[in-house]
Design an enzyme around this catalytic site. Structure first.
Site, PDB file in Angstrom:
ATOM      1  N   LYS A 185       0.810  -1.288   0.321  1.00 38.12           N
ATOM      2  CA  LYS A 185       0.067   0.237  -0.603  1.00 38.12           C
ATOM      3  C   LYS A 185       0.696   0.744  -0.043  1.00 38.12           C
ATOM      4  CE  LYS A 185      -3.884  -1.773  -0.317  1.00 38.12           C
ATOM      5  NZ  LYS A 185      -3.848  -2.935   0.169  1.00 38.12           N
TER       6      LYS A 185
HETATM    7  C1  LIG Z   1      -9.855  -2.965  -2.256  1.00 40.43           C
HETATM    8  C2  LIG Z   1      -9.614  -3.294  -0.973  1.00 40.43           C
HETATM    9  N1  LIG Z   1     -10.127  -3.589  -0.270  1.00 40.43           N
HETATM   10  C3  LIG Z   1      -9.711  -4.321   2.072  1.00 40.43           C
HETATM   11  C4  LIG Z   1      -8.917  -4.797   1.020  1.00 40.43           C
HETATM   12  C5  LIG Z   1      -8.341  -5.488   2.527  1.00 40.43           C
HETATM   13  O1  LIG Z   1      -7.198  -4.944   3.225  1.00 40.43           O
HETATM   14  P1  LIG Z   1      -6.405  -6.034   4.250  1.00 40.43           P
HETATM   15  O2  LIG Z   1      -5.174  -6.576   3.653  1.00 40.43           O
HETATM   16  O3  LIG Z   1      -5.772  -4.915   4.864  1.00 40.43           O
HETATM   17  O4  LIG Z   1      -6.923  -6.853   4.952  1.00 40.43           O
HETATM   18  C6  LIG Z   1      -8.106  -4.621   0.263  1.00 40.43           C
HETATM   19  C7  LIG Z   1      -6.825  -4.538   0.223  1.00 40.43           C
HETATM   20  O5  LIG Z   1      -5.727  -6.244   0.238  1.00 40.43           O
HETATM   21  C8  LIG Z   1      -8.029  -3.698  -0.920  1.00 40.43           C
HETATM   22  O6  LIG Z   1      -7.381  -3.469  -1.798  1.00 40.43           O
END
Ligand SMILES: Cc1ncc(COP(=O)(O)O)c(C=O)c1O
Length: 376
Positions: A185
């Site tokens: 990110k």
């Molecule tokens: C659009 C989107 N939503 C939700 C997530 C979920 O985040 P995390 O991986 O921190 O749980 C991500 C991360 O990859 C994402 O790109």
């Protein structure tokens, strides 16, 4: 650049971590306050201030943040949540966590975000929230969703640094908005997330539910609601604070790499490029995703790029066509034609702040070769 660097595999992503991050994390280790310590509110305050949001709550992941945000706006058993099928699976999964049904609607072919008209048409009397996703960091048309008069939870996991057409930062409109800090990110804490909101009661509920349902004014190990362990550690928050200080530079580097890609790929026939910023919207660059021309097999392109030393990956698959969603909700091909076409042709190219112009050139040359086109 050495001769070796010309043939070295170009990775998909690589975080920017330096001495500042190292020093901050060591400081936390030496302090002994590894969790529930002072770095958590410090990171929350710095993040909130950076966005111009009312409040911020640090959580263990973007998924955890989305889950708590949905609960905080009242989504529960039997409800429907209108959302995008062109997203990372977590934005739909969190609805299912609460036994609500993710109701998908098709996407806009240009921005690749949830289409407001399609979303409006999917609303029923069971809809309890709209969950737009700022996909690939491009602002979703949140004002259009606001006009539907329903609670909104924004998935801003890919959109740190993005700004809406009216000048409001993504995450500062007041609805719960959720950011993710996984290693690829714009800002990373390894794993982690943040929920921003204008509503102090939403923050209070999220802060309690991330910590096993403990109310702040209650005694140690007294819990007045159901909760989870969705806390972010002080180690992660220290990393986040250091990353936040270098965020402007990292975002500028990502924008520079994206501009180089757009220049280098502009003449490739039939290749879909990320939409340029329009109408005052500003993308927070997260990934550089292109669509291969119709008639090319995207998975073949990924394989052939790897043979040329370039990592890429299919990104994103359509959620409704994943096995779990087909089996659980009976989805099938043809329901969301724009999403399905885009998803079948999309691939993410290597993209990270330290990427050099020479690496972008190598990727562009490799892609042209795989597609059988001359380099423009
Ligand atoms: C659009 C989107 N939503 C939700 C997530 C979920 O985040 P995390 O991986 O921190 O749980 C991500 C991360 O990859 C994402 O790109």
């Amino acid at each position: 650049m050495s001769a070796g660097a010309d043939t070295e595999e170009i990775p998909l992503a690589r975080p920017v971590l330096g001495e500042d991050e190292e020093a901050r994390v060591i400081e936390v280790i030496r302090s002994g306050a590894l969790s529930l310590g002072p770095r958590v509110p410090a990171f929350e305050e710095a993040f909130r201030a950076r966005l111009g949001a009312g409040h911020a709550s640090a959580v263990s992941s973007g998924t955890a943040g989305l889950h708590l945000a949905l609960r905080a706006v009242g989504v529960s058993d039997g409800d429907e949540v209108v959302t995008s099928p062109f997203s990372f699976v977590a934005s739909a999964n969190v609805c299912v966590f609460e036994r609500a049904k993710p109701v998908f609607a098709d996407i806009d072919p240009v921005t690749l975000n949830l289409d407001p008209d399609a979303a409006a048409a999917a609303v029923t009397d069971r809809t309890s929230a709209i969950l737009p996703v700022h996909i690939f960091g491009y602002p979703a048309d949140t004002p259009a969703f606001e006009r539907l008069g329903l609670p909104i939870v924004e998935d801003a996991c890919e959109a740190l640094g993005a700004v809406h057409a009216d000048g409001v930062a993504v995450g500062a409109r007041g609805h719960p908005a959720v950011f993710g800090f996984y290693a690829n990110k714009q800002l990373t804490t390894g794993e982690g997330g943040m929920v921003t909101t204008a509503d102090a009661a939403v923050k209070a509920r999220i802060d309690s539910e991330r910590n096993q349902g403990r109310a702040p004014d209650m005694g140690w190990l007294d819990h007045d609601r159901l909760g989870f362990n969705y806390r972010l550690t002080d180690l992660a928050c220290a990393l986040g604070l250091a990353q936040l200080e270098r965020l402007d530079g990292m975002l500028a580097d990502r924008a520079r790499v994206a501009a180089r890609y757009t220049e280098a790929l502009a003449g490739l026939e039939g290749v879909g490029l990320p939409c340029p910023d329009a109408g005052g919207n500003v993308r927070g660059w997260f990934v550089y995703v292109v669509q291969v021309p119709p008639g090319h097999d995207r998975d073949d392109v990924v394989r052939e790029l790897r043979e040329l030393g370039v990592q890429s990956k299919p990104y994103l698959p359509a959620i409704h066509l994943m096995s779990y969603y087909r089996a659980t909700f009976g989805h099938r091909e043809g329901e969301f034609p724009v999403c399905e076409d885009v998803a079948a042709r999309s691939l993410a190219l290597p993209f990270f702040p330290a990427m050099t112009d020479a690496q972008v050139e190598r990727v562009a040359t490799a892609l042209a070769r795989v597609l059988g086109q001359p380099r423009p």
